[in-house]
Design an enzyme around this catalytic site. Sequence first.
Site, PDB file in Angstrom:
ATOM      1  N   ALA A  29      15.877 -38.811  62.040  1.00  0.00           N
ATOM      2  CA  ALA A  29      17.205 -38.298  61.673  1.00  0.00           C
ATOM      3  C   ALA A  29      17.541 -38.653  60.237  1.00  0.00           C
ATOM      4  O   ALA A  29      16.967 -39.580  59.664  1.00  0.00           O
ATOM      5  CB  ALA A  29      18.270 -38.870  62.600  1.00  0.00           C
ATOM      6  N   ASN A  30      18.486 -37.922  59.662  1.00  0.00           N
ATOM      7  CA  ASN A  30      19.106 -38.312  58.396  1.00  0.00           C
ATOM      8  C   ASN A  30      20.333 -39.159  58.706  1.00  0.00           C
ATOM      9  O   ASN A  30      20.911 -39.060  59.788  1.00  0.00           O
ATOM     10  CB  ASN A  30      19.583 -37.079  57.629  1.00  0.00           C
ATOM     11  CG  ASN A  30      18.451 -36.329  56.960  1.00  0.00           C
ATOM     12  OD1 ASN A  30      17.320 -36.350  57.424  1.00  0.00           O
ATOM     13  ND2 ASN A  30      18.769 -35.668  55.876  1.00  0.00           N
ATOM     14  N   ARG A  31      20.762 -39.915  57.727  1.00  0.00           N
ATOM     15  CA  ARG A  31      21.981 -40.696  57.850  1.00  0.00           C
ATOM     16  C   ARG A  31      23.183 -39.761  57.696  1.00  0.00           C
ATOM     17  O   ARG A  31      23.267 -39.029  56.711  1.00  0.00           O
ATOM     18  CB  ARG A  31      21.997 -41.679  56.691  1.00  0.00           C
ATOM     19  CG  ARG A  31      22.351 -43.061  57.041  1.00  0.00           C
ATOM     20  CD  ARG A  31      22.311 -43.897  55.765  1.00  0.00           C
ATOM     21  NE  ARG A  31      21.121 -44.721  55.702  1.00  0.00           N
ATOM     22  CZ  ARG A  31      20.890 -45.766  56.486  1.00  0.00           C
ATOM     23  NH1 ARG A  31      21.749 -46.107  57.425  1.00  0.00           N
ATOM     24  NH2 ARG A  31      19.806 -46.484  56.351  1.00  0.00           N
ATOM     25  N   SER A  32      24.076 -39.745  58.651  1.00  0.00           N
ATOM     26  CA  SER A  32      25.301 -38.946  58.531  1.00  0.00           C
ATOM     27  C   SER A  32      26.299 -39.399  59.572  1.00  0.00           C
ATOM     28  O   SER A  32      25.971 -39.476  60.760  1.00  0.00           O
ATOM     29  CB  SER A  32      24.987 -37.455  58.746  1.00  0.00           C
ATOM     30  OG  SER A  32      26.194 -36.710  58.825  1.00  0.00           O
TER      31      SER A  32
END
Length: 217
Positions: A29-32
């Site tokens: 995942a990306n950080r968000s």
Amino acid sequence: DNHRPLYGKHILITAGPTHEPIDPVRYIANRSSGKQGYAIAAAAADAGAKVTLVSGPVNLPTPPGVTRVDVESAREMAAAVDAALPADAAIMVAAVADWRAAEAADKKIKKDGSGNVPPLALAENPDILATLAKSPKRPPLLIGFAAETNDVIAHAQAKLARKGCDWIIANDVAADPMGGDANRVHLVTASGVDSWDRLPKDAVARQIIAKVADALR
Ligand code: C5P
């Protein structure tokens, strides 16, 4: 009227990360945090719009008056975006993972105890924003986001051209660590760059929605 400048308009928003499964217990995942996208959805609903919020996994309540569609992966997000069309404007705030595991395992991958690591082959995810830009169902106003750590405006201008959207809202994630409550953004369009003060995310959202309402008028 003045209080509901987006009355009768459908605004489509993506927010949050995507989770790309490696096996049933692991993901990429990306950080968000989803905070900026959710604030934009809330501001659009306050402005009278019909709002569809296609959301990756986040820990946030659904803003009042917003129709939320929960997804996990980029491919699910792409399908949910397509299903929500047509829209008068789309604001793509999600931090979509660029890659997914080429093949997700259907059982948990076990450590073999001898220090061997499993190979992880990646496949590229669809670019939801760039795909929408080329689609016959392209909304009349298409807005992308860009989180950058350096050369923020130059990268945003390049992204505007590459993705084929109308505006890029660039945020300087070196100035404001991700997951916080404020953003310093630059609105980048074909006609120039508008740099806003550092503001709380809900104020950034209201300012973006005011610009969207002007553009759709
Ligand atoms: O290329 P980059 O990820 O920096 O572009 C960011 C913009 O593109 C955001 O608006 C994001 O929501 C969108 N995007 C997308 N699908 C992807 C990657 C990014 O819609 N696979």
